[in-house]
Write a protein that holds these residues in place. Structure first.
Motif: not given
Length: 58
Positions: A1-2, A6-7, A13-15
């Motif tokens: 889940m963690r 993160w993913i 963030g990348v978007l």
């Protein structure tokens, strides 16, 4: 889940960074187009001034 969180966070963030880069690229294109127009106008004005004064003969 963690790791899933993160993913999702990294992808978000990348978007966001990609969106900011595209916005910056758009503004750079606009500024570049304005600069090209200004250069054309200045070159035209300088050319007319030279023609009106008479080009010096070498």
């Amino acid at each position: 889940m963690r790791s899933l969180l993160w993913i999702v966070g990294v992808v978000a963030g990348v978007l966001i960074l990609l969106g900011l880069l595209l916005e910056a690229a758009r503004w750079l294109l606009i500024i570049g187009a304005i600069a090209v127009v200004v250069l054309i106008v200045l070159a035209f004005a300088r050319g007319r001034r030279v023609v009106q004064r008479g080009a010096p003969r070498r």
